[in-house]
Scaffold this motif. Structure first.
Motif, short mmCIF file in Angstrom:
data_model
loop_
_atom_site.label_atom_id
_atom_site.label_comp_id
_atom_site.label_asym_id
_atom_site.label_seq_id
_atom_site.Cartn_x
_atom_site.Cartn_y
_atom_site.Cartn_z
N VAL A 148 27.81 -18.41 45.29
CA VAL A 148 27.49 -17.70 44.05
C VAL A 148 28.19 -18.40 42.87
O VAL A 148 27.60 -18.60 41.81
CB VAL A 148 27.90 -16.22 44.13
N ASN A 158 21.78 -13.81 37.88
CA ASN A 158 21.85 -13.17 39.19
C ASN A 158 20.52 -13.26 39.94
O ASN A 158 20.48 -13.48 41.15
CB ASN A 158 22.26 -11.70 39.04
N PRO A 169 19.18 -9.38 44.56
CA PRO A 169 20.02 -9.41 43.37
C PRO A 169 21.23 -8.47 43.48
O PRO A 169 22.30 -8.79 42.97
CB PRO A 169 19.07 -8.96 42.25
N VAL A 172 23.89 -10.23 45.34
CA VAL A 172 24.51 -11.21 44.45
C VAL A 172 25.54 -10.53 43.56
O VAL A 172 26.66 -11.04 43.36
CB VAL A 172 23.46 -11.93 43.58
N GLU A 173 25.18 -9.36 43.02
CA GLU A 173 26.12 -8.63 42.15
C GLU A 173 27.41 -8.30 42.89
O GLU A 173 28.51 -8.41 42.32
CB GLU A 173 25.45 -7.33 41.66
N ARG A 176 29.33 -11.50 43.45
CA ARG A 176 29.86 -11.97 42.17
C ARG A 176 31.06 -11.15 41.73
O ARG A 176 32.06 -11.70 41.25
CB ARG A 176 28.75 -11.92 41.11
#
Length: 221
Positions: A148, A158, A169, A172-173, A176
């Motif tokens: 990432v 994202n 997504p 990913v959040e 992250r």
């Protein structure tokens, strides 16, 4: 007038270290002598400059700097060798050495190096400190969190990161957020800056990377 500095001598035989020490002391500077790299790491220097020679350079200056970085030592490094080749000198400087000296040391050569230390060592040491700090933070990331960060450094959103990694997504959040927390970054630019400072090469993913990534991905659906 030259500022009095501490020069840490490591590598080579006892005679070579003694000769270097005597010359340094005769010029009004302080010398610390170490029998090998283990002793240096056991008594890590926090100021001055390290002169490393002989067996310490066998695997290249980049490998030696990595060992020092792993030990949390960011004191500027000067390589020293009898008749070093031009390619060796260039490679050492490119790897991060402050200077390269020819052995046996002479007053002229040592004075030149000390002038270099006076002008550049502080900036060089700070850059090394930042590199070590950045690497130590990045090494805490899981494999997926590193991925990432890599895509974030390419300017991806994202959604774009999710497409590239073939995850959602939302996942990913989560990665992250975990990545930002581990790096102590308050803004994506801070995370990207750390990656640049670390000159990070993803050669060895963290041991918990796959399990960590699977656990978070599974939880996010």
């Amino acid at each position: 007038m030259e500022q009095r500095i501490t020069i840490h001598i490591v590598g080579g035989n006892s005679r070579s270290r003694a000769e270097q020490s005597r010359l340094i002391l005769s010029m009004g500077h302080h010398a610390e002598v170490y029998s090998d790299l283990v002793e240096l790491i056991d008594r890590p220097p926090r100021s001055g400059v390290i002169i490393a020679s002989e067996e310490l350079l066998e695997n290249g200056v980049d490998a030696l700097l990595d060992e020092l970085a792993n030990a949390g030592i960011w004191t500027p490094l000067v390589a020293a060798k009898a008749d070093p080749g031009v390619e060796e000198v260039v490679a050492a400087i490119q790897a991060g050495a402050l200077d390269y000296l020819q052995l046996p040391l002479t007053t002229t050569e040592l004075r030149r190096m000390i002038a270099h230390v006076d002008s550049d060592a502080g900036r060089h040491a700070e850059a090394r400190r930042r590199l070590i700090d950045a690497r130590s933070r990045i090494e805490t990331l899981s494999r997926r969190e590193r991925e990432v960060l890599d895509w974030l450094s390419e300017g991806c959103s994202n959604k774009a990161i999710a497409r590239n990694l073939e995850i959602s997504p939302r996942t990913v959040e989560i990665h992250r957020a975990n990545m930002m927390d581990k790096l102590g970054a308050n803004h994506p630019a801070d995370a990207v800056r750390l990656r640049i400072e670390a000159s990070f090469r993803d050669a060895a993913p963290a041991a918990d990377g796959d399990a960590d990534g699977a656990k978070v991905a599974g939880g996010a659906g």
